[in-house]
Design a protein around this motif. Structure first.
Motif, PDB file in Angstrom:
ATOM      1  N   ARG A   1       0.837  -1.202   0.000  1.00 23.68           N
ATOM      2  CA  ARG A   1       0.000   0.000   0.000  1.00 23.68           C
ATOM      3  C   ARG A   1       0.877   1.260   0.000  1.00 23.68           C
ATOM      4  O   ARG A   1       2.036   1.208   0.360  1.00 23.68           O
ATOM      5  N   GLY A   2       0.285   2.373  -0.382  1.00 22.39           N
ATOM      6  CA  GLY A   2       0.989   3.653  -0.342  1.00 22.39           C
ATOM      7  C   GLY A   2       1.891   3.870  -1.546  1.00 22.39           C
ATOM      8  O   GLY A   2       2.104   2.979  -2.371  1.00 22.39           O
ATOM      9  N   GLN A   3       2.447   5.095  -1.662  1.00 22.79           N
ATOM     10  CA  GLN A   3       3.311   5.428  -2.785  1.00 22.79           C
ATOM     11  C   GLN A   3       4.774   5.176  -2.435  1.00 22.79           C
ATOM     12  O   GLN A   3       5.186   5.287  -1.279  1.00 22.79           O
ATOM     13  N   SER A   4       5.539   4.827  -3.446  1.00 16.65           N
ATOM     14  CA  SER A   4       6.967   4.617  -3.260  1.00 16.65           C
ATOM     15  C   SER A   4       7.681   5.958  -3.259  1.00 16.65           C
ATOM     16  O   SER A   4       7.113   6.996  -3.629  1.00 16.65           O
TER      17      SER A   4
ATOM     18  N   TRP B   1       6.838   9.510  -5.344  1.00 13.67           N
ATOM     19  CA  TRP B   1       6.796  10.802  -4.642  1.00 13.67           C
ATOM     20  C   TRP B   1       7.777  11.789  -5.263  1.00 13.67           C
ATOM     21  O   TRP B   1       7.444  12.964  -5.456  1.00 13.67           O
ATOM     22  N   LEU B   2       8.980  11.315  -5.606  1.00 12.62           N
ATOM     23  CA  LEU B   2       9.991  12.204  -6.179  1.00 12.62           C
ATOM     24  C   LEU B   2       9.554  12.764  -7.527  1.00 12.62           C
ATOM     25  O   LEU B   2       9.924  13.893  -7.889  1.00 12.62           O
TER      26      LEU B   2
ATOM     27  N   LEU C   1      11.051  18.851  -1.030  1.00 15.71           N
ATOM     28  CA  LEU C   1      12.057  17.804  -0.920  1.00 15.71           C
ATOM     29  C   LEU C   1      13.201  18.249  -0.012  1.00 15.71           C
ATOM     30  O   LEU C   1      13.649  17.478   0.851  1.00 15.71           O
ATOM     31  N   ALA C   2      13.655  19.478  -0.189  1.00 17.76           N
ATOM     32  CA  ALA C   2      14.740  19.989   0.653  1.00 17.76           C
ATOM     33  C   ALA C   2      14.334  20.003   2.119  1.00 17.76           C
ATOM     34  O   ALA C   2      15.133  19.655   3.004  1.00 17.76           O
ATOM     35  N   ASN C   3      13.093  20.388   2.387  1.00 14.79           N
ATOM     36  CA  ASN C   3      12.615  20.422   3.776  1.00 14.79           C
ATOM     37  C   ASN C   3      12.573  19.023   4.385  1.00 14.79           C
ATOM     38  O   ASN C   3      12.904  18.826   5.564  1.00 14.79           O
ATOM     39  N   VAL C   4      12.184  18.032   3.589  1.00 13.22           N
ATOM     40  CA  VAL C   4      12.154  16.643   4.072  1.00 13.22           C
ATOM     41  C   VAL C   4      13.567  16.166   4.388  1.00 13.22           C
ATOM     42  O   VAL C   4      13.808  15.556   5.439  1.00 13.22           O
TER      43      VAL C   4
ATOM     44  N   MET D   1      14.185  10.261   3.343  1.00 14.77           N
ATOM     45  CA  MET D   1      13.115   9.840   2.436  1.00 14.77           C
ATOM     46  C   MET D   1      12.380   8.623   2.970  1.00 14.77           C
ATOM     47  O   MET D   1      11.161   8.514   2.842  1.00 14.77           O
ATOM     48  N   ARG D   2      13.131   7.693   3.585  1.00 12.99           N
ATOM     49  CA  ARG D   2      12.503   6.503   4.171  1.00 12.99           C
ATOM     50  C   ARG D   2      11.583   6.869   5.324  1.00 12.99           C
ATOM     51  O   ARG D   2      10.441   6.395   5.417  1.00 12.99           O
TER      52      ARG D   2
END
Length: 345
Positions: A163-166, A170-171, A179-182, A236-237
């Protein structure tokens, strides 16, 4: 989960990858969740020596079952063990164990669903909760899962592949700033903006090795002995699996779920998680909430836990299993104070 990505994968040498399937802080965690200082030693005369404890216990992160199996050896025939995991492979292992041990019940979901999942089984409170928040060695070592920048595979990184997006999906959609904030918030990556721009310039996100190489080239300051993609992969993980949000939800639910005298034992491997556990236990053992500090008369908050304790791996364990180096086990006992929802305190 079992052997965990101690510190980060970038700190691990190829030789260390052979140390797999060892549950970290095994004896200490099981003793803590049972509320004893030490487990009885097995001898040649009595290899089945155990405490024969009754009650209901939860392994919130089954992994490959190292902690659960040792816990089961200490439980009586009338005890129950509920095991949770997001990972379908871990769930397959858990179901195999459950098929041979009627005390085991399996939940394929995040431990953030603790209250609802237990309620569906007719369980309102439990005697002990344990969780190992690390990513397991089988997940790291399987390049197809996308957790590793030392083995090529799809840029996935989902704990639950059903389930969910990889991360790759997302990228493709995320903007540079988000992305930078993550990368900064979840990986504490100081060069997050530079790395985010480089990632977003990629044509596709099909290979973890290609992604790691782009991060490596973009990173201006390599730390000796640590792969420059370490913090970005961690970020990201953590983000794609909502790991910190799940930890917060699990900890908050532990208060009403644990019986008086029940035990909470949680293993963490990086500062973002360990800080949350530490602050949670401090807040609910001292009755001191940060939001009360500026009040002229702080309210008398309930103390739901005893003074927490912290244990790290022994030198023998870190020597045998280098991935345990950064592990911390935090534990506390539930007091007899009845739980009050936040608005009622």
């Amino acid at each position: 989960m079992d052997v965990t990505q101690a510190r980060h994968e970038g700190d691990i040498t190829p030789d260390e990858l052979s140390f797999v399937h060892d549950a970290v802080l095994l004896q200490e965690t099981v003793a803590a969740v049972l509320g004893v200082k030490f487990l009885p030693k097995q001898t040649d005369d009595n290899i089945h020596a155990g405490l024969q404890m009754s009650g209901v216990y939860v392994d919130a992160t089954f992994g490959r079952g190292g902690h659960s199996r040792l816990l089961l050896s200490q439980l009586a025939d009338d005890a129950q063990l509920i095991v949770f995991d997001k990972d379908p492979t871990a769930i397959s292992v858990a179901q195999e164990l459950a098929s041979t041990d009627s005390r085991v019940k399996v939940v394929h979901d995040s431990f953030a669903t603790l209250t609802d999942s237990l309620a569906a089984m007719g369980i309102v409170q439990v005697d002990g909760l344990m969780a190992d928040l690390g990513i397991s060695s089988p997940q790291i070592d399987d390049g197809s899962r996308g957790f590793s920048f030392m083995r090529d595979g799809a840029v996935d990184m989902r704990m639950d592949t059903s389930r969910g997006q990889s991360v790759a999906e997302w990228l493709m959609k995320v903007d540079d700033e988000t992305l930078a904030n993550v990368l900064y918030d979840f990986g504490e990556e100081r060069h997050s903006r530079r790395i985010a721009r480089a990632i977003k310039q990629m044509d596709s996100y099909e290979s973890t090795l290609e992604l790691a190489e782009v991060i490596k080239v973009a990173h201006p300051n390599w730390q000796r002995g640590k792969h420059p993609a370490t913090q970005s992969f961690q970020a990201m993980r953590i983000f794609i699996n909502n790991e910190l949000g799940d930890v917060d939800a699990f900890l908050e639910q532990s208060i009403p779920i644990l019986k008086s005298g029940g035990q909470l034992a949680v293993i963490s491997f990086h500062s973002l998680e360990d800080r949350r556990i530490k602050q949670f236990l401090q807040r609910h053992s001292k009755g001191q909430y940060p939001e009360d500090e500026k009040l002229p008369m702080p309210p008398n908050r309930p103390r739901y836990f005893s003074k927490p304790k912290r244990v790290g791996p022994s030198k023998a364990e870190t020597s045998q299993n280098p991935r345990s180096r950064s592990a911390w086990l935090r534990m506390a006992t539930r007091t007899d104070i009845d739980y009050l929802p936040v608005g009622d305190q």
